[in-house]
Motif scaffolding. Structure first.
Motif, mmCIF file in Angstrom:
data_model
loop_
_atom_site.group_PDB
_atom_site.id
_atom_site.type_symbol
_atom_site.label_atom_id
_atom_site.label_comp_id
_atom_site.label_asym_id
_atom_site.label_seq_id
_atom_site.Cartn_x
_atom_site.Cartn_y
_atom_site.Cartn_z
ATOM 1 N N LEU A 1 4.177 10.320 -13.917
ATOM 2 C CA LEU A 1 2.916 9.887 -13.320
ATOM 3 C C LEU A 1 1.715 10.341 -14.141
ATOM 4 C CD1 LEU A 1 3.672 10.553 -9.536
ATOM 5 C CD2 LEU A 1 3.605 8.340 -10.707
ATOM 6 N N MET A 2 1.732 11.592 -14.594
ATOM 7 C CA MET A 2 0.625 12.083 -15.412
ATOM 8 C C MET A 2 0.561 11.328 -16.730
ATOM 9 S SD MET A 2 -1.941 14.236 -15.370
ATOM 10 C CE MET A 2 -1.595 15.714 -14.390
ATOM 11 N N LYS B 1 10.268 5.647 0.158
ATOM 12 C CA LYS B 1 9.579 6.872 0.516
ATOM 13 C C LYS B 1 8.877 7.475 -0.705
ATOM 14 C CE LYS B 1 11.097 7.028 4.813
ATOM 15 N NZ LYS B 1 10.173 6.900 5.973
ATOM 16 N N ILE B 2 7.656 7.946 -0.497
ATOM 17 C CA ILE B 2 6.914 8.588 -1.587
ATOM 18 C C ILE B 2 7.550 9.939 -1.889
ATOM 19 C CG2 ILE B 2 4.684 9.509 -2.328
ATOM 20 C CD1 ILE B 2 3.335 7.488 -0.487
ATOM 21 N N ARG C 1 -1.287 6.919 -8.194
ATOM 22 C CA ARG C 1 -0.004 6.501 -8.758
ATOM 23 C C ARG C 1 1.073 7.261 -8.008
ATOM 24 N NH1 ARG C 1 0.084 3.540 -13.428
ATOM 25 N NH2 ARG C 1 -1.905 3.325 -14.540
ATOM 26 N N ILE C 2 2.121 6.576 -7.631
ATOM 27 C CA ILE C 2 3.141 7.195 -6.796
ATOM 28 C C ILE C 2 4.537 6.989 -7.381
ATOM 29 C CG2 ILE C 2 1.786 7.007 -4.685
ATOM 30 C CD1 ILE C 2 3.348 4.513 -3.945
ATOM 31 N N ALA C 3 5.406 7.915 -7.035
ATOM 32 C CA ALA C 3 6.841 7.779 -7.299
ATOM 33 C C ALA C 3 7.505 7.471 -5.968
ATOM 34 C CB ALA C 3 7.394 9.063 -7.889
ATOM 35 N N SER D 1 13.968 5.941 -9.121
ATOM 36 C CA SER D 1 12.586 5.969 -8.652
ATOM 37 C C SER D 1 11.760 4.867 -9.308
ATOM 38 C CB SER D 1 11.952 7.330 -8.948
ATOM 39 O OG SER D 1 12.598 8.357 -8.229
ATOM 40 N N GLU D 2 10.796 4.375 -8.555
ATOM 41 C CA GLU D 2 9.839 3.392 -9.049
ATOM 42 C C GLU D 2 8.481 4.078 -9.182
ATOM 43 O OE1 GLU D 2 7.768 -0.855 -7.702
ATOM 44 O OE2 GLU D 2 9.064 0.242 -6.318
ATOM 45 N N TYR D 3 7.804 3.848 -10.306
ATOM 46 C CA TYR D 3 6.498 4.454 -10.551
ATOM 47 C C TYR D 3 5.459 3.335 -10.630
ATOM 48 C CZ TYR D 3 9.448 8.407 -11.815
ATOM 49 O OH TYR D 3 10.390 9.418 -11.791
#
Length: 377
Positions: A101-102, A59-60, A51-53, A2-4
């Protein structure tokens, strides 16, 4: 893998669709463009708030948003970040996306904000350093209260109409908010969206056809979430008229602890009341938050003169309150209490602080931290 990262402008619609799907799957149907129009409304460029993963297909899989807000509290400026739209795809839960993300948002807010805010399940967010606290009063008013306690109150001249139909209605909301001793700043151009936040309905209050205030009520009309009047002297008449207008047997009215006029007047006839936490909070700069909210308390509710010194989550502070106001020094006195983040926030923000073995002037805590629903995310 995953990309953050922060969402890109072209991913705005994808973020909204993802949040709608996750919340609708877990709860009732959600339409974030309608629910939070100032963030997700048509034409609002809100991608950078997220902010997304993202998985290897682009795909989110998860997202967390933060709405930046400027505050003025007791004459002091504060910066806040309101955390919202915490969403993880049902098939991606347990993969650690929320933790990453948090963590990234909190790292950024520590450098740019004095305080963070969110609404949610207590233990879930305690893991990330949040504490349930602040305070709000919630009054219950029924027809019997009105019939007996306000029988001599004339409300014949009071009427209501949708706020957007009242000339100068949005400007009135802006001006009344600017006069509050504590407030989240509301940009003029966003007032129309702010008063519809979280499904609230905005009503103009007319006194003999003259615009004199506004009411923000819950979607079903049973809760007055915010009341703003140019003249506090007509408050009883407005509440009496609203109960008749809504044709309900009972309503709830929410008030901040520092809204002295509202609490004094409603307290004289309400059937009952309770004091409850406002939201969940995380303090990044204890000195700034203490100075602002103790100054607010001194100016509105009164504050016992005295001194408080402690090391709060590694931040040494000493606070004095005297006839000249509240002052803060970023240093602690020898022997001052040393509290970790959870202990410090529990003392400053919650009623549980009264049971802690920490020396503090009577009545200083909890701090009167409060967020109107219209300013929430």
């Amino acid at each position: 893998m995953s990309e953050y990262r922060k969402a890109k402008p072209e991913e705005r619609e994808a973020c909204i669709e993802f949040a709608d799907y996750v919340f609708s799957k877990a709860h009732c149907p959600h339409d974030f463009e309608t629910l939070i129009p100032r963030v997700y409304g048509e034409g609002v460029d809100s991608a950078s708030m997220h902010r997304i993963a993202v998985d290897e297909r682009g795909k989110i899989r998860a997202l967390i948003a933060v709405l930046r807000e400027e505050l003025e509290v007791g004459g002091k400026a504060l910066q806040a970040g309101f955390v919202g739209t915490v969403s993880v795809h049902p098939k991606a839960r347990g993969e650690g996306h929320m933790k990453v993300l948090m963590g990234e948002w909190l790292k950024e807010m520590r450098e740019t904000c004095d305080i963070a805010v969110l609404g949610g399940q207590r233990q879930r967010y305690e893991y990330f350093g949040f504490t349930r606290g602040g305070s709000q009063y919630k009054y219950s008013v029924n027809r019997s209260n009105i019939r007996h306690a306000l029988k001599k109150t004339d409300c014949g001249g009071i009427s209501f109409c949708p706020l957007e139909e009242a000339e100068g209605g949005y400007e009135l909301v802006y001006n009344i908010n600017k006069q509050r001793p504590a407030r989240v700043e509301r940009p003029k151009e966003q007032i129309g969206s702010i008063v519809r936040n979280m499904g609230e309905k905005a009503l103009a209050v007319l006194d003999n056809e003259k615009l004199t205030g506004y009411i923000l009520v819950s979607g079903n009309g049973d809760t007055v979430c915010e009341l703003g009047l140019l003249d506090a002297g007509i408050m009883e008449a407005v509440i009496k008229a609203y109960l008749a207008y809504t044709e309900r047997d009972e309503i709830e009215i929410v008030a901040s602890a520092y809204d002295k006029a509202l609490n004094q007047r409603i307290g004289r006839f309400a059937e009952s009341y309770c004091v409850e936490p406002s939201e969940m909070f995380q303090i990044f700069d204890f000195a700034n938050v203490l100075e602002a909210y103790l100054s607010l308390k001194q100016k509105t509710l009164g504050l016992a003169l005295g001194e408080f010194s402690a090391v709060l989550d590694g931040q040494p502070v000493t606070v004095w309150a005297d006839e000249n106001g509240v002052s803060v020094e970023r240093a602690a006195k020898p022997g001052a209490a040393v509290l970790d983040k959870h202990q410090a926030q529990e003392l400053l923000l919650s009623e549980y602080g009264r049971f802690m073995d920490v020396q503090a002037p009577v009545g200083w805590f909890p701090l009167p931290v409060f967020w109107y629903a219209a300013d929430s995310f």
